[in-house]
Design an enzyme around this catalytic site. Structure first.
Site, PDB file in Angstrom:
ATOM      1  N   GLY A  22       0.896  -1.379   0.106  1.00 50.17           N
ATOM      2  CA  GLY A  22      -0.037   0.042  -0.137  1.00 50.17           C
ATOM      3  C   GLY A  22       0.956   1.328  -0.043  1.00 50.17           C
ATOM      4  CD  GLN A  23      -0.594   7.140   0.718  1.00 55.28           C
ATOM      5  OE1 GLN A  23      -1.098   7.892  -0.021  1.00 55.28           O
ATOM      6  NE2 GLN A  23      -1.273   7.192   2.098  1.00 55.28           N
ATOM      7  CG  ASP A  24       0.316   4.925   4.738  1.00 54.55           C
ATOM      8  OD1 ASP A  24       0.273   5.545   3.863  1.00 54.55           O
ATOM      9  OD2 ASP A  24      -0.515   4.896   5.987  1.00 54.55           O
ATOM     10  CG  LEU A  27       1.979  -0.216   7.704  1.00 46.54           C
ATOM     11  CD1 LEU A  27       2.781   0.500   6.680  1.00 46.54           C
ATOM     12  CD2 LEU A  27       1.360   0.983   8.855  1.00 46.54           C
ATOM     13  CB  ALA A  28      -2.122  -5.743   6.570  1.00 45.19           C
ATOM     14  CB  SER A  81      -7.478   1.370   4.291  1.00 44.19           C
ATOM     15  OG  SER A  81      -7.030   1.526   2.902  1.00 44.19           O
ATOM     16  CB  THR A 123      -7.959   5.468  11.569  1.00 43.46           C
ATOM     17  OG1 THR A 123      -8.514   6.453  10.902  1.00 43.46           O
ATOM     18  CG2 THR A 123      -8.605   4.366  11.867  1.00 43.46           C
ATOM     19  CD  GLU A 166     -13.732   7.405   9.346  1.00 41.79           C
ATOM     20  OE1 GLU A 166     -13.793   8.484   8.496  1.00 41.79           O
ATOM     21  OE2 GLU A 166     -14.412   6.723   9.645  1.00 41.79           O
ATOM     22  CE1 TYR A 222     -10.104   1.536   7.991  1.00 38.62           C
ATOM     23  CE2 TYR A 222     -10.884   3.684   8.743  1.00 38.62           C
ATOM     24  CZ  TYR A 222      -9.908   2.623   8.500  1.00 38.62           C
ATOM     25  OH  TYR A 222      -8.511   3.159   8.418  1.00 38.62           O
ATOM     26  CE  LYS A 263      -7.401   0.159  10.611  1.00 35.90           C
ATOM     27  NZ  LYS A 263      -5.771  -0.167  10.630  1.00 35.90           N
TER      28      LYS A 263
END
Ligand code: GDD
Length: 346
Positions: free
Chosen positions: A10-12, A77-78, A81, A122, A124, A151, A155
Site C-alpha cells: 500500500g501507499q504507506d 499496515l495491512a 482501509s 485512525t 476515523e 471501518y 479499528k
C-alpha cells in the site's frame, strides 16, 4: 536491526519501506498473494526490500513469519482501509482489521515478546466527536472515540487490543492515530487522488484538442467528475511525513499512542477548488454530485492536535496542504501526458 512491514504494497508500506531501508534496517515486506504482478515494488526490491507473501487474517501465517524472523520492529499496515466499502462488507472488514491484530499480538506475546509493534489506528475512530477549547475544535489523545462506520469500529477494537496487550503483558506496542494522509501513490478510489487524477487528465485533454486518446473523450465532451459529500472537513498530510512518525514511535524510549496530523483542516470542496485552480479552471463547471457516493453515516470534522508527538518525539511535518495538492496535481498531469504520448507512438 530487522523490521517487518505487514501491508507493504500500500501507499504507506512503500514509503515506510523506503525510510527503513535508508536507515539501514533489514526490511521484510509482507503482502497478500496477488495474481497481478506488483511492478511498482520493483524499485524497492532494488533498494534491498525482501518481499514475502502473507495474510494477516491467518494466525498460522503470522506465527510462522514472526517466529522465523523475530523482528525488532513490526508495522501492521495491512487493512481494509476504504471507509465507504466497509458499509457493504462489514464482516470482512472486521476479519481483516480486527481479528488480524489479535493474531499478531498473540504471535508476538508467545513467540517474540521483545518485538516492538506499530498498529495503524485512525482518526476515523473519533467519528462525530471533537474537543472544543479556547474557541478551537480538534481531536487529541483525550478526545472520546465515537466511530461512524464499520471501518471505524473495527479499528477501534484493534486499537483497544493493542492498549490491552501493552498494559497486561508489557509489550512494546504503539498505536498511531493518523489523520488522512495522501500522496501520488494514494489509491484512486480515495477522494484526493480521484480528484487529482481527473484534474491531470483534464489538463492534458485541454492541450490535445480536439481529441485526447488516452482519456478517450474530446475536451468539449469531457465526462463530469462524480463526487459525494463535499462538506466533510479533513486534516490532510503527505504520507511521507506520516511514516516518519511511525518509525519515531517505535524508536522511542517507551511505548505510547499518538495523534498524528497537520493541525489544519480543509473541506473536500476546498481540496477540489485548490486542485482545479492549479490548472486555472473552476471546479463548478466539471463536478457533479452523485448520491450513490454519499455514505450512510459521515465523519464531518477532523482536525488533529499533534502537540503530544511534537513535544515528546520532536515530529514535524514537512509538506503543507497547498504543497500536497500541488505535488499530486503535478504528478497526475505528468502521468496523463506520458500515457497520452505512449499511446500516440503505438
Ligand atoms: N472516497 C471518496 N470518493 N470520498 C468522497 C467522494 C468520493 O467520490 N466524494 C466525497 N467524498 C468524501 C467522503 O465522504 C469523506 O468525507 C471524504 O471525502 C474523504 O473520503 P476518503 O478519501 O475516502 O477518506 P476517509 O476520510 O473516508 O478515510 C481515509 O482517512 C482515514 C483517516 O481519517 C482512509 O485513508 C482511512 O483508511 C483512514 O483511516
Amino acid at each position: 536491526m530487522k523490521a517487518i512491514i505487514l501491508g507493504v504494497a500500500g501507499q504507506d508500506g512503500q514509503y515506510l519501506a523506503e525510510l527503513l531501508l535508508s536507515k539501514g534496517y533489514q526490511t521484510i515486506g509482507v503482502a497478500r498473494r496477488s495474481s497481478q504482478p506488483r511492478n511498482y515494488l520493483i524499485p524497492l526490491l532494488h533498494k534491498g526490500l525482501e518481499l514475502i507473501e502473507g495474510d494477516v487474517t491467518d494466525a498460522h501465517c503470522m506465527n510462522s513469519i514472526i517466529s522465523k524472523y523475530k523482528p525488532d520492529l513490526l508495522f501492521n499496515l495491512a487493512a481494509m482501509s476504504h471507509v465507504h466499502t466497509s458499509f457493504s462488507s462489514p464482516s470482512s472488514t472486521f476479519e481483516i482489521n480486527t481479528i488480524s491484530i489479535i493474531n499478531i499480538l498473540e504471535a508476538i506475546r508467545t513467540l517474540s515478546p521483545t518485538t516492538r509493534l506499530y498498529q495503524a489506528s485512525t482518526s476515523e475512530m473519533f467519528g462525530k466527536n471533537f474537543t472544543e477549547k479556547n474557541g478551537e475544535k480538534y481531536q487529541d489523545e483525550d478526545t472520546a472515540l465515537l466511530p461512524q462506520s464499520p471501518y471505524g469500529i473495527s479499528k477501534l477494537a484493534a486499537h483497544q487490543a493493542v492498549r490491552l496487550y501493552r498494559e497486561s503483558y508489557g509489550l512494546f506496542a504503539c498505536a498511531g492515530i493518523l489523520f488522512n494522509h495522501e500522496s501520488e501513490r494514494r489509491g484512486e478510489n480515495f477522494v484526493t487522488r480521484k480528484i487529482t487524477k481527473y484534474v491531470g487528465q483534464l489538463a492534458v485533454a485541454m492541450q490535445k484538442e480536439p481529441f485526447y486518446p488516452a482519456v478517450g473523450h474530446p475536451i468539449e465532451d469531457f465526462p463530469k467528475l462524480k463526487l459525494g459529500n463535499l462538506n466533510a472537513y479533513r486534516d490532510w498530510s503527505h504520507a511521507e511525513d506520516m511514516v516518519t512518525a511511525m518509525v519515531m514511535m517505535l524508536e522511542a524510549d517507551k511505548p505510547n499512542d499518538y495523534v498524528v496530523g497537520s493541525g489544519e483542516t480543509y473541506s473536500v470542496e476546498q481540496f477540489v477548488d485548490a486542485a482545479f485552480k492549479e490548472i486555472g479552471l473552476n471546479w463548478k463547471d466539471y463536478v457533479e454530485i452523485d448520491q450513490a457516493l454519499i455514505r450512510p453515516a459521515e465523519v464531518d470534522y477532523l482536525r488533529a492536535n499533534p502537540e503530544k508527538i511534537k513535544r515528546e518525539l520532536g515530529w514535524q511535518p514537512k509538506l503543507d496542504f497547498e504543497g500536497l495538492v500541488k505535488r499530486m496535481v503535478k504528478y497526475d498531469t505528468e502521468r496523463a501526458a506520458l500515457k497520452s504520448s505512449l499511446y500516440e507512438r503505438v
